[in-house]
Each structure stands twice: as C-alpha cells, then as structure tokens.
Design a protein around this motif. Structure first.
Motif, PDB file in Angstrom:
ATOM      1  N   GLU A 102       0.976  -1.227   0.151  1.00  0.00           N
ATOM      2  CA  GLU A 102       0.041   0.033  -0.052  1.00  0.00           C
ATOM      3  C   GLU A 102       0.933   1.286  -0.123  1.00  0.00           C
ATOM      4  N   PRO A 103       0.958   1.992  -1.119  1.00  0.00           N
ATOM      5  CA  PRO A 103       1.967   3.099  -1.423  1.00  0.00           C
ATOM      6  C   PRO A 103       1.441   4.080  -0.041  1.00  0.00           C
ATOM      7  N   VAL A 104       2.371   4.759   0.373  1.00  0.00           N
ATOM      8  CA  VAL A 104       2.144   5.761   1.330  1.00  0.00           C
ATOM      9  C   VAL A 104       1.939   7.116   0.884  1.00  0.00           C
ATOM     10  N   GLU A 105       1.119   7.935   1.297  1.00  0.00           N
ATOM     11  CA  GLU A 105       1.053   9.491   0.944  1.00  0.00           C
ATOM     12  C   GLU A 105       2.580  10.128   0.961  1.00  0.00           C
ATOM     13  N   PRO A 106       2.970  10.964  -0.141  1.00  0.00           N
ATOM     14  CA  PRO A 106       4.031  11.722   0.084  1.00  0.00           C
ATOM     15  C   PRO A 106       4.007  12.716   1.201  1.00  0.00           C
ATOM     16  N   ARG A 107       4.970  13.140   1.732  1.00  0.00           N
ATOM     17  CA  ARG A 107       5.204  14.071   2.861  1.00  0.00           C
ATOM     18  C   ARG A 107       4.780  15.223   2.414  1.00  0.00           C
ATOM     19  N   THR A 108       3.891  15.872   3.456  1.00  0.00           N
ATOM     20  CA  THR A 108       3.488  17.185   3.020  1.00  0.00           C
ATOM     21  C   THR A 108       4.504  18.240   3.227  1.00  0.00           C
TER      22      THR A 108
END
Length: 66
Positions: A33-39
């Motif tokens: 499950e790919p993680v969201e990119p850092r904000t």
C-alpha cells in the motif's frame, strides 16, 4: 542515471525482493500500500532540523543557506 543504470537498478530491486520473500516462506504476505507523500510542512520542518544540525556540526559565522 543512464537508462542502463535504471534497468539494472530495477532488476536488482526485484531480485532483492524475491530473495527477501524466499528467506521467509511462511511469513504472511501483506499487499503493498503506497504511502502518501510527505506534506510540505513536514519537508520544511525536516529541512530546518537538518540545517540546524549541520550548523552545530560545522559552526560558521553565517548559518546554512536554504
């Protein structure tokens, strides 16, 4: 990276994944499950922290530019 380096990197990455999975054959398989990119806020905070650390390691009269 040259195209040959990219292809070699991808092949090595896949081979490494196969070796890791074969090392533990009875381990449960978890779907990727790919993680969201850092904000941007996290990136800014991390950059600030690294700049401060660099200033402590190599103190100069003027702080790091960034």
């Amino acid at each position: 990276m040259t195209p040959l380096q990219v292809v070699t990197f991808i092949a090595a990455h896949e081979k490494g994944r196969e070796l890791a999975q074969s090392a533990l054959p009875n381990a449960p398989k978890m779907p990727y499950e790919p993680v969201e990119p850092r904000t941007p806020v996290v990136r800014t905070a991390l950059a600030t922290l690294l700049r401060r650390t660099a200033d402590r390691v190599d103190p100069r009269l003027e702080p790091s530019v960034g």
